[in-house]
Scaffold this active site. Structure first.
Site, PDB file in Angstrom:
ATOM      1  N   GLU A 189      61.966  61.545 -72.380  1.00  0.00           N
ATOM      2  CA  GLU A 189      60.671  61.140 -72.918  1.00  0.00           C
ATOM      3  C   GLU A 189      59.586  60.961 -71.875  1.00  0.00           C
ATOM      4  O   GLU A 189      58.414  60.824 -72.209  1.00  0.00           O
ATOM      5  CB  GLU A 189      60.805  59.889 -73.792  1.00  0.00           C
ATOM      6  CG  GLU A 189      61.243  58.641 -73.058  1.00  0.00           C
ATOM      7  CD  GLU A 189      62.742  58.417 -73.134  1.00  0.00           C
ATOM      8  OE1 GLU A 189      63.484  59.395 -73.248  1.00  0.00           O
ATOM      9  OE2 GLU A 189      63.158  57.239 -73.060  1.00  0.00           O
ATOM     10  N   ASN A 190      59.958  60.988 -70.597  1.00  0.00           N
ATOM     11  CA  ASN A 190      58.919  60.939 -69.582  1.00  0.00           C
ATOM     12  C   ASN A 190      58.288  62.304 -69.320  1.00  0.00           C
ATOM     13  O   ASN A 190      57.401  62.414 -68.475  1.00  0.00           O
ATOM     14  CB  ASN A 190      59.458  60.344 -68.270  1.00  0.00           C
ATOM     15  CG  ASN A 190      60.607  61.151 -67.697  1.00  0.00           C
ATOM     16  OD1 ASN A 190      61.473  61.602 -68.444  1.00  0.00           O
ATOM     17  ND2 ASN A 190      60.617  61.333 -66.405  1.00  0.00           N
TER      18      ASN A 190
END
Lengths: 234, 219, 219, 234
Positions: free
Chosen positions: C47-48
């Site tokens: 998710e980064n």
């Protein structure tokens, strides 16, 4: 481990399109429109459809081709000024039309793809666009609530794509394509150049392949110019 | 004598400030780019996805994939950047584009603008105009003072469907430069060369404030 | 014998379907990537800002600018793509990431999950977990069946602050595989090798449905 | 005609920062953080500030440096697990903390930059994040209303930048930087490489210069790795 999203051609790519569906079509004017998908919709005589597209093409190209054949039941657009047949069908009531501000159209497509069901915008407050919509003040300024848009199929056109569905657009042919790619239940990308996964720089991709279900190499791009404006040398 | 379209654009160009990001509408506003004074650096935004839009291309160098919001072939200045429509309107809605110059059919005393629809007759759509007028800090309208029948387009209330409310800050017409006052009403700032205050008064239906001597524009 | 962490990951890997985009949480879920069966193509989302995350780099090839959501140095698979956090969560919230595998402190009968906070004691923050559990179609939890004191973490109601409600679909623990039933309650699907149904029943505080013969996991 | 946004160094770049202001700081963990701006905030002992940042650094690097000096009054973050001093200050009540879901944080920053005052998201519904927030159902699913975030200054870190303020990030050092760049009243970009306007491909820019007010070439990047994980060759 990359996904393989390639389909052989536009016929396969449009598998499952049906009368009465809602489509999103990328492009601004005739720039960056999915020419192959449009041609195939014309060929199949798919009708009664709702088209979400910033413009409606011109009389004899782009979405104008579907209009001409009365395949479109409803248009959701922001500007339709280059199409006489459109204006005729709209004023006569043959065509349902929902005109919405261009920024709201872009943001509503993005919202549809991003799982944001609704958002507030100042655009259209105090105009007929706001009719029936919730108005709320933020920081002393009135805003209206706009809802997300999604589509059964999104048809987008990119410059380069890879087999995993990653896309790069060229110049202003990008326009609505990235947001519509996000918002299609099935997103079909047609590209001018199709390369194996791994050949595009991962840091320079405009549409991640996760948003694309099918990709194919398009053919015979006409890329018509609406207003050929030039200046003199010297 | 009333200004021609080029002169309206020239006059508006003087309003542009150094360092501004500017969106130019279709028609007269597009011409403004040609008259930015020396020493004033601005970047033009085209809402279909350009910041740093340049002039038309030389013949033979047109690129179908590089057009402006008027669907005209254009070029890029050094330092230009291309982006999608959502990012473009993030710039506009987020007030990063500081100045919007656009055409109008009507403007009202409280700065309402109508420029996208004539019911039953002309429906082209609002395009990006509603986002632009709802957002920009400064909105300048380029327009004719009256229609062909001689009826004023600078009104008490707009008669056509609105594009936005309470947003226009300044109007440059063929006859005059007008400010829209915060409390409502127009204030006469300059008159076109040879155009009398009386003439402007007669051509203005909305409330017009005239204070002191009104200077004549110089070109 | 109860499963170890690697076996929990191995068992979960069997749930992954061909063509899925999968987000793996920190801890046991990260290990799942090592056990995807042959012939199953999946892409891992971090998710980064990564889609197509690969294994750890070889020593000396670590790049401080290329990490996963656990802040570990990673690599990219062919066809990977990098993007910003808003785009990443557009993928998640928009349900383009189909499967989320994450750890939990507690899960309740109706599929509520708690995994981000122990009031007054531990507050690390929810990171992306709340977005993930509110969005993904399928959410599988990897966890220990009971805490160190032997108290069940498979509960009637969660006691800790919630991360999300009504979202967990399946749980793989050291003792068993459980489905969360749409109407609420857990259903025993498989048991760890050598672990009896009785043992699982005793370790489960929430309502447990047991139908017929419960197969033993095979590794 | 391109704008010229270059300032000489970090001292000039931070002209106007004051105690009590709200800052946004890009980065995920220690990846892509504005190291130079943070060092300057420490040097100036700017205090009583609100920091919007996904993480809070580690005890002796990143925002941890400001925490250590008690310069931060309030943190708005999503995950702060790598910082003991943070946890201590928070649990003791010395530090105000607003923990919000990571996706909501990213979207709220984007919204702040994009003129969207509020939007609905499903993230956090039914949890303490939803307390005091409006809940509304869309398509049968409950969502909560989240508002835009803006800041007096946004500090972002990019890989390459040009004199007009256009930015390109590298790999996962992109993270929150693009949205925060949009949402700063004054956005200060520090870059590893600064080139003249015109040298970056206009089609491949991550943050358009319009969002950046000041840009400078950063120095002495440490780029600390939090978890150095490797595999064996062979």
């Amino acid at each position: 481990m990359a996904m393989y999203k390639v389909v052989a051609n536009v016929e396969v790519a449009l598998d499952g399109v049906q009368n009465g569906m809602t489509f999103m079509l990328g492009g601004f004017g005739l720039c960056g429109i999915p020419e192959n998908a449009i041609a195939e919709l014309v060929r199949r005589r798919i009708n009664g459809v709702t088209c979400i597209s910033n413009n409606a093409g011109v009389d004899d190209f782009g979405l104008g081709l579907l209009l001409h054949n009365r395949q479109i039941k409803k248009m959701i657009s922001s500007y339709v000024g280059e199409n006489d047949e459109f204006e005729r069908q709209m004023l006569s009531g043959e065509l349902e039309v929902d005109l919405i501000p261009q920024g709201s159209l872009a943001e509503r497509c993005r919202a549809g793809g991003a799982g944001i069901p609704a958002f507030y915008t100042p655009a259209g407050y105090g105009t007929e666009v706001a009719e029936g919509k919730e108005v709320r003040e933020f920081n002393g300024k009135p805003h209206i609530l706009e809802s997300a848009l999604t589509a059964d199929f999104a048809f987008v056109k990119a410059w380069k794509g890879d087999t995993a569905g990653n896309l790069i657009y060229k110049a202003t042919a990008r326009n609505f394509n990235p947001m519509m790619a996000m918002a299609g239940k099935i997103t079909v990308a047609e590209v001018e150049e199709l390369v194996p996964a791994g050949e595009l720089d991962p840091n320079q991709i405009h549409t991640p392949g996760i948003f694309v279900q099918r990709i194919f190499k398009g053919v015979n791009y006409e890329k018509r110019i609406e207003q050929r404006t030039v200046r003199q040398r010297g | 004598m009333a200004l021609n379209k080029t002169q309206i654009a020239q006059r508006i160009a003087r309003e542009v400030k150094d360092g501004q990001y500017v969106n130019l509408g279709i028609g007269i506003p597009t011409l403004v780019a040609n008259y930015i004074p020396d020493g004033i650096n601005v970047e033009f935004q085209s809402e279909n996805g350009i910041l740093g839009m340049g002039p038309f291309p030389f013949e033979g160098e047109e690129d179908a994939d590089l057009i402006n919001a008027g669907k005209q072939t254009v070029t890029l200045e050094k330092g230009a950047v291309l982006f999608d429509s959502a990012t473009s309107f993030a710039m506009i809605r987020g007030q990063h584009v500081q100045l919007t110059i656009l055409g109008a059919m009507e403007v009202s005393e409280r700065g309402d603008i109508a420029n996208w629809k004539i019911p039953g007759r002309m429906v082209k759509g609002m395009g990006g105009a509603m986002d632009l007028v709802a957002s920009a800090d400064n909105i300048i309208v380029a327009m004719m003072h009256a229609n062909k029948a001689g009826e004023s387009k600078i009104l008490k209330e707009c008669t056509l469907p609105l594009t936005g409310v309470n947003c226009v800050k300044k109007i440059v017409t063929d006859l005059a430069v007008l400010d829209v006052l915060p409390q409502g009403g127009f204030k006469l700032i300059e008159r076109a060369p040879g155009v009398s205050v009386e003439e402007i008064k007669n051509a203005t239906q909305g409330k017009l404030t005239i204070e002191g001597d009104i200077p004549e524009m110089v070109f």
